[in-house]
Write a protein that holds these residues in place. Structure first.
Motif, PDB file in Angstrom:
ATOM      1  N   GLU A   1       0.851  -1.183   0.000  1.00 38.29           N
ATOM      2  CA  GLU A   1       0.000   0.000   0.000  1.00 38.29           C
ATOM      3  C   GLU A   1       0.892   1.240   0.000  1.00 38.29           C
ATOM      4  O   GLU A   1       1.941   1.265   0.638  1.00 38.29           O
TER       5      GLU A   1
ATOM      6  N   VAL B   1       0.439   5.682   0.095  1.00 37.36           N
ATOM      7  CA  VAL B   1      -0.416   6.863   0.165  1.00 37.36           C
ATOM      8  C   VAL B   1       0.454   8.085  -0.071  1.00 37.36           C
ATOM      9  O   VAL B   1       1.488   8.263   0.575  1.00 37.36           O
TER      10      VAL B   1
ATOM     11  N   ARG C   1      -3.832  10.509  -0.881  1.00 35.79           N
ATOM     12  CA  ARG C   1      -4.479   9.662  -1.903  1.00 35.79           C
ATOM     13  C   ARG C   1      -3.782   8.320  -1.973  1.00 35.79           C
ATOM     14  O   ARG C   1      -2.545   8.242  -1.954  1.00 35.79           O
ATOM     15  N   ALA C   2      -4.551   7.253  -2.025  1.00 34.23           N
ATOM     16  CA  ALA C   2      -3.996   5.909  -2.147  1.00 34.23           C
ATOM     17  C   ALA C   2      -3.482   5.714  -3.567  1.00 34.23           C
ATOM     18  O   ALA C   2      -4.257   5.654  -4.518  1.00 34.23           O
TER      19      ALA C   2
ATOM     20  N   ARG D   1      -2.704   0.048  -4.014  1.00 31.93           N
ATOM     21  CA  ARG D   1      -3.701  -0.568  -3.144  1.00 31.93           C
ATOM     22  C   ARG D   1      -3.574  -2.080  -3.196  1.00 31.93           C
ATOM     23  O   ARG D   1      -4.010  -2.711  -4.156  1.00 31.93           O
ATOM     24  N   GLY D   2      -2.969  -2.643  -2.170  1.00 30.79           N
ATOM     25  CA  GLY D   2      -2.893  -4.098  -2.049  1.00 30.79           C
ATOM     26  C   GLY D   2      -2.229  -4.779  -3.225  1.00 30.79           C
ATOM     27  O   GLY D   2      -2.769  -5.763  -3.746  1.00 30.79           O
TER      28      GLY D   2
ATOM     29  N   ASP E   1      -5.480   2.312 -11.504  1.00 28.88           N
ATOM     30  CA  ASP E   1      -5.995   2.899 -10.276  1.00 28.88           C
ATOM     31  C   ASP E   1      -5.323   2.306  -9.039  1.00 28.88           C
ATOM     32  O   ASP E   1      -5.968   2.038  -8.031  1.00 28.88           O
ATOM     33  N   GLY E   2      -3.987   2.097  -9.139  1.00 27.27           N
ATOM     34  CA  GLY E   2      -3.227   1.619  -7.995  1.00 27.27           C
ATOM     35  C   GLY E   2      -3.312   0.136  -7.739  1.00 27.27           C
ATOM     36  O   GLY E   2      -2.735  -0.360  -6.767  1.00 27.27           O
ATOM     37  N   ARG E   3      -4.006  -0.606  -8.575  1.00 27.71           N
ATOM     38  CA  ARG E   3      -4.128  -2.059  -8.409  1.00 27.71           C
ATOM     39  C   ARG E   3      -3.582  -2.781  -9.636  1.00 27.71           C
ATOM     40  O   ARG E   3      -3.526  -2.213 -10.727  1.00 27.71           O
TER      41      ARG E   3
END
Length: 554
Positions: free
Chosen positions: A278, A280, A284-285, A288-289, A481-483
């Motif tokens: 993770e 930040v 804002r993240a 994510r995982g 989107d971070g994934r």
């Protein structure tokens, strides 16, 4: 006469020693502060630059450190200035306690004066130093964007923006002098009143027979010495400046330095693993995982739209930043448990805009945790397609970086050469080939697909924006989107419309009714081609890449 001459000579020697000791102490304190602050800033890594603008940070590390470094001598001078008044007050008490009491009655007024002086001076000095930092920060920004300012024709507007804090700087500078002059004037008024009060009490004691004429004369002289405490205003001014400057170090030291472990890196093939990472940034993240495994010796291309977290993942993978959650492992060892030297020898980086920090071109390529092997600098430059233009420079590899007119692509090639010159298990390229032309990128890709001058193949993580780069990788990590949206080969992912959209590659219908897709923006000038990694460049280029070791590299 001999004793008087001896005391005079001693006074001269002590004055000389005082000047020498003051200058030496200031210089050593300033040097110590700058070393500590610079060491901490560099230990904090890229995080240090996020809290403060570069210009303001330099102001704190240079100008404010010079002011704070004078604190020991300023404190010593203030304490020395107190010794004589305290001695005078003790002498008054020994002559007659009522004389000391008369002097002490007026001290609260002097204490209020000094307290007000310290408060007002601290505030004005803090605002003055803040304005200095703002001007320095804006100036550095303007110098970095000089070409943009010239192209936009906004030099006058930019000059106004840089100097906008100047009126506040002038106001606070004048305020400092006003506070000091006002305090000095009040001290000049209070000090004679204290002397008069002591003499008045001494006169009363004389008329009552409690004090002799000699005692009166002595009281008059010791009262002058005791009221020397009013001179503290000048000494406190330097101490307040030093203290206020030291307080500006707090934001710099608030960013914790990167902590390292002591574990060595065991034998391994360079397998990189991210577990539930993770991140930040600015509330804002960004990641994510993220769960990801890059097999040892393979090449992984990280792709995604702008803002998907590619550069953050690259920074965390090599521990230029720590995740806010999860962990990163290299050959089953968490990165925070590795020692500093073990970590930096194992992981190499190349960036989109590399900094030329080695003094000379050769020194830039050799820059690293340990000197490269003899001849490795030249070999690495050849692998990065930099040797040809370096030899054309006036002094070749010995040319100072400041004297070398380099394009963006040439600078990137030097950054790649620096990464190639050092052995390691993991190589991370954060958009490090974006300024290279197609032919040069292909040649660099061949070097990446080989053993990179070492005995073992390195694991490579490449932040990619071109379909051609992704096509040459063993696997592609698609971030959205971070994934992690998907992991697979370029050919497999190319079947997905969302993946093609990352490279702005729309569907193109064929005459036969079957759909074809272009290989990305870099083939816009060529014919329509079928999907798959071999279409990412011109047909003949892709065939060469296949015969040179498959789709590794990028």
């Amino acid at each position: 006469m001999l004793a008087g001459a001896g005391l005079t000579c001693l006074l001269v020697v002590l004055d000389a020693l005082d000047s020498l000791l003051t200058g030496t102490t200031n210089a050593r304190c300033v040097a110590w502060l700058r070393r500590r602050l610079l060491r901490h800033t560099l230990s904090a890594g890229p995080r240090a630059g996020r809290r403060l603008p570069p210009g303001d940070l330099v102001t704190r590390l240079v100008g404010n450190a010079a002011q704070a470094g004078a604190a020991p001598t300023a404190l010593a001078s203030a304490l020395a200035a107190v010794v004589t008044p305290v001695g005078g007050l003790v002498a008054l008490a020994l002559i007659d306690p009522w004389l000391a009491l008369a002097f002490l009655v007026g001290l609260p007024f002097l204490a209020v004066l000094l307290r007000t002086f310290i408060r007002d001076t601290t505030d004005s000095v803090a605002r003055y130093q803040q304005s200095q930092g703002e001007i320095a920060g804006r100036l550095v920004e303007a110098l970095g964007g000089a070409r943009t300012i010239a192209a936009a024709g906004t030099a006058v507007r930019e000059r106004t923006r840089v100097l906008a804090p100047l009126p506040e700087l002038g106001r606070q500078g004048r305020r400092m002098w006003q506070v000091q002059s006002r305090s000095a004037a009040w001290a000049a008024a209070i000090v004679p009143l204290l002397q008069i009060a002591v003499l008045a009490v001494a006169g009363l004691r004389l008329t009552s027979g409690q004090l002799s004429v000699g005692g009166l004369l002595a009281a008059a002289r010791y009262a002058v010495l005791a009221t020397g405490i009013g001179m503290l205003v000048g000494h406190l001014n330097g101490l307040v400046r030093s203290r206020t400057a030291a307080l500006r170090f707090a934001p710099v030291l608030a960013e914790p330095a990167t902590a390292y472990g002591t574990r060595p890196l065991p034998p391994g093939d360079g397998t990189l693993e991210l577990r539930g990472v993770e991140a930040v940034r600015g509330g804002r993240a960004v990641l994510r995982g993220v769960d990801l495994v890059v097999p040892g010796g393979s090449c992984a291309a990280v792709v995604g739209r702008s803002g998907s977290g590619k550069s953050t993942l690259a920074a965390i993978a090599g521990r230029l930043a720590d995740p806010d959650g999860g962990e990163v492992l290299l050959d089953d060892v968490p990165l925070p448990e590795l020692g500093h030297d073990a970590l930096r020898r194992a992981i190499g980086y190349a960036f989109e805009r590399p900094a030329l920090l080695g003094g000379t071109i050769g020194g830039t390529i050799a820059l690293g945790p340990a000197p490269p092997l003899p001849g490795r600098v030249t070999e690495a430059a050849r692998a990065a397609c930099a040797d040809d233009f370096v030899r054309l420079l006036p002094d070749g590899y010995a040319t100072p970086c400041a004297d070398a007119p380099l394009s963006g692509g040439e600078t990137q090639r030097l950054g790649l050469a620096r990464a190639f010159a050092h052995d390691g298990r993991l190589l991370i390229l954060d958009d490090a080939t974006s300024s290279l032309d197609t032919v040069t990128e292909l040649r660099v890709s061949r070097a990446l697909s080989g053993r990179l001058l070492g005995a073992r193949p390195r694991t490579r993580v490449i932040v990619a924006h071109r379909a051609a780069t992704a096509a040459r990788a063993d696997l592609v990590v698609w971030l959205e989107d971070g994934r992690v949206r998907a992991v697979g080969s370029h050919a497999e992912l190319w079947e997905l419309a969302g993946y093609r959209a990352v490279f702005a590659a729309p569907d193109v219908p064929e005459a036969s009714g079957e759909a074809r897709v272009s290989g990305g923006p870099e083939v816009a000038g060529g014919p329509e081609m079928s999907s798959g990694p071999e279409v990412a460049d011109e047909p003949e280029v892709s065939r060469e890449a296949q015969t040179d070791g498959g789709v590794q590299g990028g």
